[in-house]
Design a protein around this motif. Structure first.
Motif, short mmCIF file in Angstrom:
data_model
loop_
_atom_site.label_atom_id
_atom_site.label_comp_id
_atom_site.label_asym_id
_atom_site.label_seq_id
_atom_site.Cartn_x
_atom_site.Cartn_y
_atom_site.Cartn_z
N ARG A 164 -2.42 -6.12 1.20
CA ARG A 164 -1.34 -6.14 0.21
C ARG A 164 -1.09 -4.80 -0.46
O ARG A 164 -0.03 -4.58 -1.02
N PHE A 165 -2.08 -3.93 -0.45
CA PHE A 165 -1.90 -2.68 -1.19
C PHE A 165 -2.08 -1.46 -0.27
O PHE A 165 -3.02 -1.41 0.52
N GLY A 166 -1.16 -0.51 -0.39
CA GLY A 166 -1.34 0.75 0.28
C GLY A 166 -1.81 1.76 -0.74
O GLY A 166 -1.51 1.65 -1.92
N ARG A 167 -2.59 2.73 -0.31
CA ARG A 167 -3.05 3.73 -1.28
C ARG A 167 -2.25 5.00 -1.07
O ARG A 167 -2.26 5.59 0.01
N LEU A 168 -1.60 5.45 -2.09
CA LEU A 168 -0.79 6.66 -1.98
C LEU A 168 -1.70 7.83 -1.69
O LEU A 168 -2.74 8.02 -2.33
N GLY A 169 -1.34 8.61 -0.71
CA GLY A 169 -2.12 9.79 -0.38
C GLY A 169 -3.26 9.51 0.59
O GLY A 169 -3.83 10.42 1.15
N HIS A 170 -3.64 8.24 0.75
CA HIS A 170 -4.72 7.89 1.68
C HIS A 170 -4.32 6.66 2.47
O HIS A 170 -5.04 5.67 2.50
N GLU A 171 -3.18 6.71 3.10
CA GLU A 171 -2.68 5.49 3.71
C GLU A 171 -3.35 5.21 5.02
O GLU A 171 -3.63 6.10 5.82
N ILE A 172 -3.65 3.93 5.23
CA ILE A 172 -4.14 3.49 6.54
C ILE A 172 -3.31 2.33 6.99
O ILE A 172 -2.46 1.84 6.26
N GLU A 173 -3.56 1.88 8.21
CA GLU A 173 -2.76 0.79 8.74
C GLU A 173 -3.00 -0.49 7.96
O GLU A 173 -4.07 -0.69 7.40
N ARG A 174 -2.00 -1.33 7.98
CA ARG A 174 -2.08 -2.59 7.24
C ARG A 174 -3.17 -3.47 7.83
O ARG A 174 -3.25 -3.67 9.03
N GLY A 175 -4.03 -3.94 6.97
CA GLY A 175 -5.07 -4.85 7.42
C GLY A 175 -6.30 -4.16 7.96
O GLY A 175 -7.31 -4.81 8.22
#
Lengths: 268, 412
Positions: free
Chosen positions: A218-229
């Motif tokens: 449910r949450f993406g981290r700004l600056g450290h994005e990874i694939e969903r799930g």
């Protein structure tokens, strides 16, 4: 030892009261001191029993028997020209004397006087509806039932008014929990999905801005994005903050972090 | 009652057993002209309403319960959230009730400032009413004009207390601040311009064919009905009662100012509209007079803003900072709260919407034992169930508009 909390009154209590504190009283005056009120009281006394009557803050207060409330209202309306019922409400004295106190606030426009009729009734007792005399009693009595749980006889549409129809409990009782009880906490879940869904849905998140960093669903981290799930790792590679589709939007230039210049001289 | 579950959801007990042509329409709670959160269940025969059930409570926050668990000063900002269009009038109603309970006399300068704030609030409320009602009926221009004028007033209020909507500008025992230097100047500038603005609105609306069709003879409240339903304010005066609490039971310095109470006998939407316009003129009249009164207090050097009652009201800041005992009393008043005497009081005031009354039962503790708010809009919503049957669907919007209900106040 755990602090004793009385179950019949969960309201907030003053944390300190002086041992010798004696509360002063708001002055009560004799009804005879005002001609108009004295005449009104005499008219009431002809037909009904008056337990107590006095004048407090320019208004007459008359305490009557709960069975007399309709008769007194009728006298006030027809004989004493009190043409408006401005307020109805109840007070909870259950902890102290197992009674409700109901008050009716009347206004006479021609005399410019206000009278408060009060009566004490037992918990299982009901008052008669004043709706045939004053239409304002319709909603006022519904609110009284909804908030305090005072029963009213012969009311045309006795339903809750402020709380939902299937609410449990009466909020203005002194026993009503201040934080909301279990039924209140699960109200929507029970109503829409049934009680068995409580476990699946879980308790309400009281902090809507809460971000769970381990929840990559449910949450993406700004600056450290990874694939969903994908699984969350503590040492994640940095991802560029600037994002814009390739090709971009008309007129707007794509932001390249590497091309930016840091200005150290503020006066430049 | 039906037990709701997943397969048989609960529809708040609306019965769908209808006669041939009857149709049940759900109006609101998200309807733009529902002025907040009003839901109306309307039973229709063709275009005509046969039965109406106003359903309120969508904005219920349990203010009366909150009041029972807060010290008196703590509760004051909560009253802002009742009639949030004119929040100073709620602050005032509550403050006055507590003052009557304690038996406080407020200094004259504070009274003058309070009256200024109350009348500015009345203007703001009436302008907002005009704007939204006109918008509901389709007059977009009036909406924009009236909001423009309301903006000036909000700026003036902002200069005074820093807030535009939830003012908390009145304290128990007086007012917290003196008015800023430019306040009188700004207000005067606004008031000088205001008659022209009012004339603009009236030029747009008074003889407007659509406006008259929607307003004249629609939503007629008879004298008896208004009386019986506990109507107050404009709703009562439009039905032929000459009753304004500022005149009948004067509070503050309203017995020293000159103003008229506009009354109409028609009882329809148009009468209410005319009364709102007339009341704005009266309010400006009062404001001019309060400005003179304020100057007089300056000349007489009456600088007190808060009542002197050390048992209930904190001393002025200077005393708190310099005198030990004042500081101690202030500490007790803030941490424990004031303890009014044992007794009951019901104090009505004329808020822009009508009779706003506060009933307080104090048992001598720092929390009121029971606080009941008599909000005028509550009864003005109730009257819809008698008023709407017989009228057409488009009239509903116009009638809700002119009743001037605010749901912060209805649901509390």
């Amino acid at each position: 030892m755990r602090k004793y909390v009385p179950k019949d009154d969960v309201q907030k209590k003053p944390y300190y009261t002086d041992r010798y504190w004696v509360a002063p009283q708001v002055a009560k005056f004799d009804v005879e001191s005002d001609e108009v009120f004295a005449a009104d009281l005499a008219t009431i006394k002809e037909k009904c029993e008056v337990i107590e009557a006095y004048i407090q803050v320019d208004q007459m207060v008359v305490i009557i028997k709960p069975t007399d409330n309709f008769t007194v209202a009728q006298i006030l309306k027809d004989e004493c020209a009190y043409n408006q019922l401005s307020e109805v409400g109840a007070m909870d004295w259950i902890a102290k004397q197992n009674q409700y106190e109901v008050f009716y606030q009347f206004l006479s426009m021609s005399k410019r006087k206000r009278v408060r009729i009060k009566c004490f009734l037992d918990v299982d007792q009901a008052v008669e509806s004043l709706n045939p005399l004053y239409r304002s009693a319709d909603w006022a009595e519904r609110e009284m039932w909804d908030m305090s749980g005072v029963k009213v006889n012969n009311h045309p549409y006795m339903k809750r008014i402020l709380m939902p129809d299937d609410w449990v409990g009466h909020p203005l009782l002194k026993t009503y929990p201040l934080q909301g009880d279990e039924a209140a906490a699960w109200y929507e879940v029970d109503r829409i999905f049934g009680k068995e869904a409580r476990d699946v849905i879980g308790p309400e998140n009281r902090e809507p801005a809460r971000v769970d960093r381990y929840d990559t669903e449910r949450f993406g981290r700004l600056g450290h994005e990874i694939e969903r799930g994908a699984e969350f790792k503590e040492d994640q590679a940095k991802t560029p903050l600037a994002y814009q589709e390739e090709g971009g939007v008309l007129i707007i230039k794509k932001f390249h972090e590497d091309d930016t210049v840091e200005i150290t001289d503020r006066k430049r | 009652m039906q037990q709701p579950n997943r397969l048989r959801p609960f529809f708040e007990n609306i019965s769908f057993d209808r006669k041939d042509n009857e149709m049940v329409i759900n109006f609101g709670p998200q309807h733009p002209s529902a002025h907040g959160q009003l839901r109306l269940v309307l039973h229709m025969q063709q275009e005509q309403i046969t039965k109406a059930h106003p359903d309120v409570g969508y904005l219920h926050r349990g203010m009366e319960k909150m009041a029972e668990n807060m010290i008196y000063n703590e509760f004051l900002p909560t009253t802002d959230r009742m009639d949030y269009i004119a929040s100073s009038s709620n602050n005032y109603g509550f403050a006055l009730a507590v003052e009557k309970l304690i038996g406080l006399e407020v200094p004259r300068r504070a009274k003058v400032i309070r009256m200024m704030l109350l009348e500015i609030n009345r203007l703001m409320s009436h302008l907002f009413w005009l704007a939204t009602t006109a918008l509901d009926i389709g007059a977009m221009t009036v909406f924009l004009y009236a909001f423009r004028e309301r903006e000036y007033l909000m700026d003036i209020i902002e200069d005074y207390c820093g807030a535009r909507l939830t003012h908390s500008s009145i304290r128990i025992g007086g007012v917290p601040l003196d008015i800023p230097d430019n306040f009188i100047h700004d207000l005067k500038e606004f008031l000088d311009k205001f008659p022209q603005d009012l004339k603009d609105y009236e030029d747009l609306l008074d003889t407007n064919r659509i406006w008259k069709m929607r307003m004249e003879g629609v939503g007629v409240i008879s004298k008896e009905m208004a009386e019986s339903w506990g109507c107050s304010g404009v709703m009562l005066r439009a039905s032929g009662h000459n009753w304004d609490l500022r005149k009948e039971e004067p509070y503050e310095l309203y017995d020293e100012v000159e103003f008229d109470v506009p009354v109409s006998t028609k009882g329809d939407n148009y009468a209410r509209y005319k009364l709102y316009m007339a009341e704005m003129r009266e309010s400006s009249k009062i404001l001019y007079q309060t400005m003179d009164m304020y100057k007089k207090t300056q000349e007489n050097n009456e600088t007190e803003l808060m009542a002197h009652a050390p048992q209930y009201i904190s001393a002025p800041k200077l005393d708190i900072m310099t005198q030990n005992y004042a500081l101690m009393q202030h500490f007790v008043l803030v941490t424990q709260g004031m303890r009014p005497p044992v007794g009951e009081v019901y104090v009505p005031t004329e808020s822009p919407k009508g009779e706003l009354g506060f009933f307080i039962n104090s048992q001598g503790g720092p929390y009121p034992y029971r606080l009941k708010m008599r909000a005028p809009s509550f009864w003005h919503t109730g009257i819809l169930q008698d008023l709407l049957p017989g009228s057409m669907i488009p009239d509903v919007v116009a009638i809700i508009g002119t009743t001037n209900i605010v749901f912060g106040e209805v649901d509390r």
